[in-house]
Design a protein around this motif. Sequence first.
Motif, short mmCIF file in Angstrom:
data_model
loop_
_atom_site.label_atom_id
_atom_site.label_comp_id
_atom_site.label_asym_id
_atom_site.label_seq_id
_atom_site.Cartn_x
_atom_site.Cartn_y
_atom_site.Cartn_z
N GLN A 158 0.92 -1.17 0.01
CA GLN A 158 0.12 0.13 -0.07
C GLN A 158 0.87 1.19 0.07
OE1 GLN A 158 -2.35 0.76 3.60
NE2 GLN A 158 -4.07 1.40 2.20
N GLU A 159 1.81 1.25 0.88
CA GLU A 159 2.85 2.49 0.97
C GLU A 159 3.56 2.66 -0.49
OE1 GLU A 159 5.44 1.65 4.13
OE2 GLU A 159 3.86 1.87 5.51
N ARG A 160 4.03 1.60 -1.26
CA ARG A 160 4.44 1.70 -2.38
C ARG A 160 3.53 2.31 -3.50
NH1 ARG A 160 7.30 -4.02 -2.92
NH2 ARG A 160 5.49 -4.47 -1.95
N GLY A 161 2.26 1.87 -3.27
CA GLY A 161 1.17 2.06 -4.64
C GLY A 161 1.01 3.69 -4.18
N LEU A 162 0.89 4.26 -2.75
CA LEU A 162 0.81 5.64 -2.55
C LEU A 162 1.88 6.53 -3.10
CD1 LEU A 162 -0.84 5.40 0.90
CD2 LEU A 162 -1.87 5.86 -1.27
N GLU A 163 3.24 6.03 -3.01
CA GLU A 163 4.51 6.72 -3.53
C GLU A 163 4.24 6.71 -5.04
OE1 GLU A 163 7.67 4.35 -2.06
OE2 GLU A 163 7.31 5.07 -0.27
N GLU A 164 3.80 5.65 -5.65
CA GLU A 164 3.77 5.57 -7.32
C GLU A 164 2.74 6.38 -7.55
OE1 GLU A 164 3.06 1.63 -8.58
OE2 GLU A 164 5.05 0.99 -7.70
N GLN A 165 1.57 6.49 -6.82
CA GLN A 165 0.50 7.67 -7.25
C GLN A 165 1.02 8.92 -7.15
OE1 GLN A 165 -2.90 7.22 -5.09
NE2 GLN A 165 -4.25 8.66 -5.91
N GLU A 181 3.89 10.28 -7.42
CA GLU A 181 5.00 10.06 -8.67
C GLU A 181 4.31 10.63 -9.97
OE1 GLU A 181 7.56 6.94 -9.00
OE2 GLU A 181 8.54 7.38 -6.93
N LEU A 182 2.91 9.57 -10.04
CA LEU A 182 2.24 10.00 -11.21
C LEU A 182 1.67 11.35 -11.32
CD1 LEU A 182 0.76 6.63 -11.83
CD2 LEU A 182 2.31 7.53 -13.24
N GLU A 183 1.12 11.88 -10.11
CA GLU A 183 0.70 13.07 -10.01
C GLU A 183 1.47 14.34 -10.44
OE1 GLU A 183 -1.04 13.22 -6.14
OE2 GLU A 183 -2.86 11.67 -6.64
#
Length: 117
Positions: free
Chosen positions: A36-43, A45-47
């Motif tokens: 979940q933390e990695r997903g939030l970090e990726e999100q 970065e995409l933003e």
Amino acid sequence: GLRRASGELEAASLLAPEDKRVSGLKEECAKLQKVQERGLEEQKELENQSKVPAHMLTGFLGAGKTTLLNHILQGSHGKRFAVIENEFGEIGIDDKLIVTKEDLGAEQIIEMNNGCI
């Protein structure tokens, strides 16, 4: 959800420290928190990127493309989409199957010539 489960598993491990199921679930919960933390970090970065992601949805007749598209469009994820649909048949049916613009809160839907909407 995940924080609550982690807290409850922590309490369960205090009550039954020898229970292997609790320790296994705690490990699984820790793995899920990392994902979940990695997903939030990726999100994030995409933003911060100036590029707009584009996806192409293809498949055979009856494979569920329109159903998947409607599911994505009706989801409450806070993202906005632009959809370009290309129909090859003489009679356009997919534009009738895609949810109406009132259902989507769409700003505008434009139907163009040559089978695209």
